[in-house]
Scaffold this motif. Structure first.
Motif, PDB file in Angstrom:
ATOM      1  N   SER A 171     -11.787   2.563   6.194  1.00  0.00           N
ATOM      2  CA  SER A 171     -11.714   4.020   6.103  1.00  0.00           C
ATOM      3  C   SER A 171     -11.843   4.764   7.433  1.00  0.00           C
ATOM      4  O   SER A 171     -11.095   5.699   7.662  1.00  0.00           O
ATOM      5  N   PRO A 172     -12.784   4.407   8.353  1.00  0.00           N
ATOM      6  CA  PRO A 172     -12.861   5.157   9.610  1.00  0.00           C
ATOM      7  C   PRO A 172     -11.577   5.091  10.430  1.00  0.00           C
ATOM      8  O   PRO A 172     -11.204   6.055  11.092  1.00  0.00           O
ATOM      9  N   ILE A 173     -10.891   3.981  10.374  1.00  0.00           N
ATOM     10  CA  ILE A 173      -9.637   3.829  11.118  1.00  0.00           C
ATOM     11  C   ILE A 173      -8.560   4.742  10.543  1.00  0.00           C
ATOM     12  O   ILE A 173      -7.701   5.232  11.273  1.00  0.00           O
ATOM     13  N   LEU A 174      -8.620   4.997   9.250  1.00  0.00           N
ATOM     14  CA  LEU A 174      -7.595   5.810   8.597  1.00  0.00           C
ATOM     15  C   LEU A 174      -7.581   7.258   9.076  1.00  0.00           C
ATOM     16  O   LEU A 174      -6.582   7.944   8.928  1.00  0.00           O
ATOM     17  N   LYS A 175      -8.679   7.741   9.675  1.00  0.00           N
ATOM     18  CA  LYS A 175      -8.695   9.105  10.219  1.00  0.00           C
ATOM     19  C   LYS A 175      -7.556   9.318  11.209  1.00  0.00           C
ATOM     20  O   LYS A 175      -6.948  10.374  11.242  1.00  0.00           O
ATOM     21  N   GLU A 176      -7.286   8.294  12.006  1.00  0.00           N
ATOM     22  CA  GLU A 176      -6.228   8.382  13.011  1.00  0.00           C
ATOM     23  C   GLU A 176      -4.836   8.440  12.376  1.00  0.00           C
ATOM     24  O   GLU A 176      -3.882   8.843  13.020  1.00  0.00           O
ATOM     25  N   TYR A 177      -4.723   8.006  11.112  1.00  0.00           N
ATOM     26  CA  TYR A 177      -3.427   7.943  10.429  1.00  0.00           C
ATOM     27  C   TYR A 177      -3.126   9.184   9.587  1.00  0.00           C
ATOM     28  O   TYR A 177      -2.029   9.310   9.063  1.00  0.00           O
ATOM     29  N   LEU A 178      -4.099  10.092   9.444  1.00  0.00           N
ATOM     30  CA  LEU A 178      -3.897  11.267   8.603  1.00  0.00           C
ATOM     31  C   LEU A 178      -2.697  12.086   9.057  1.00  0.00           C
ATOM     32  O   LEU A 178      -2.492  12.324  10.254  1.00  0.00           O
ATOM     33  N   ASN A 179      -1.908  12.514   8.086  1.00  0.00           N
ATOM     34  CA  ASN A 179      -0.706  13.334   8.307  1.00  0.00           C
ATOM     35  C   ASN A 179       0.340  12.639   9.166  1.00  0.00           C
ATOM     36  O   ASN A 179       1.122  13.301   9.843  1.00  0.00           O
ATOM     37  N   LYS A 180       0.333  11.314   9.155  1.00  0.00           N
ATOM     38  CA  LYS A 180       1.342  10.530   9.874  1.00  0.00           C
ATOM     39  C   LYS A 180       2.010   9.576   8.894  1.00  0.00           C
ATOM     40  O   LYS A 180       1.497   9.305   7.818  1.00  0.00           O
ATOM     41  N   ARG A 181       3.174   9.048   9.291  1.00  0.00           N
ATOM     42  CA  ARG A 181       3.895   8.076   8.464  1.00  0.00           C
ATOM     43  C   ARG A 181       3.236   6.708   8.622  1.00  0.00           C
ATOM     44  O   ARG A 181       2.925   6.279   9.740  1.00  0.00           O
ATOM     45  N   VAL A 182       3.010   6.036   7.491  1.00  0.00           N
ATOM     46  CA  VAL A 182       2.370   4.726   7.490  1.00  0.00           C
ATOM     47  C   VAL A 182       3.189   3.744   6.654  1.00  0.00           C
ATOM     48  O   VAL A 182       3.988   4.142   5.806  1.00  0.00           O
ATOM     49  N   VAL A 183       2.967   2.469   6.931  1.00  0.00           N
ATOM     50  CA  VAL A 183       3.532   1.388   6.133  1.00  0.00           C
ATOM     51  C   VAL A 183       2.389   0.812   5.311  1.00  0.00           C
ATOM     52  O   VAL A 183       1.325   0.528   5.843  1.00  0.00           O
ATOM     53  N   ILE A 184       2.617   0.642   4.021  1.00  0.00           N
ATOM     54  CA  ILE A 184       1.593   0.121   3.121  1.00  0.00           C
ATOM     55  C   ILE A 184       2.151  -1.095   2.401  1.00  0.00           C
ATOM     56  O   ILE A 184       3.239  -1.035   1.829  1.00  0.00           O
TER      57      ILE A 184
END
Length: 109
Positions: free
Chosen positions: A2-15
């Motif tokens: 979860s802490p790493i996901l802060k950097e991914y907010l409002n960006k395109r991600v691959v899941i």
């Protein structure tokens, strides 16, 4: 995670999900259990639009990473025939109810 996901907010991600499905989406929110709120969801393999918004449970997620290409059209298409199938990562046990019946019987004796 979860802490790493802060950097991914409002960006395109691959899941990559536990069932092997690969998605591209915008990460709009998450919680401490890694439940994700994503939008503009597309299938990575055939670039087919999946839905406008979706919530994924943390237990359904095998991997999430930042997409380094801003434009989804810049991604090359993938030949489905050449992709090896990912083994389902869910822990499925055949006839699990029989095992639990035996456990129960052993505890009640």
């Amino acid at each position: 995670m979860s802490p790493i996901l802060k950097e991914y907010l409002n960006k395109r991600v691959v899941i990559i999900r536990t069932d092997g499905q690969c998605l591209i989406a915008s990460l709009n929110g998450f919680d401490k259990n890694t439940n994700l709120f994503i939008s503009n969801v597309c299938n990575r393999i055939n670039k087919e639009f999946v839905c406008k918004a979706q919530i994924l449970r943390g237990s359904e997620i095998a991997l999430i990473g930042l997409l380094d290409i801003e434009d989804d059209d810049g991604l090359t298409s993938i030949d489905e025939a050449k992709i090896p199938m990912i083994k389902d990562t869910k822990n499925i046990i055949e006839n699990e109810h029989i095992i639990w019946e035996k456990v129960y019987e052993s505890k009640t004796k």
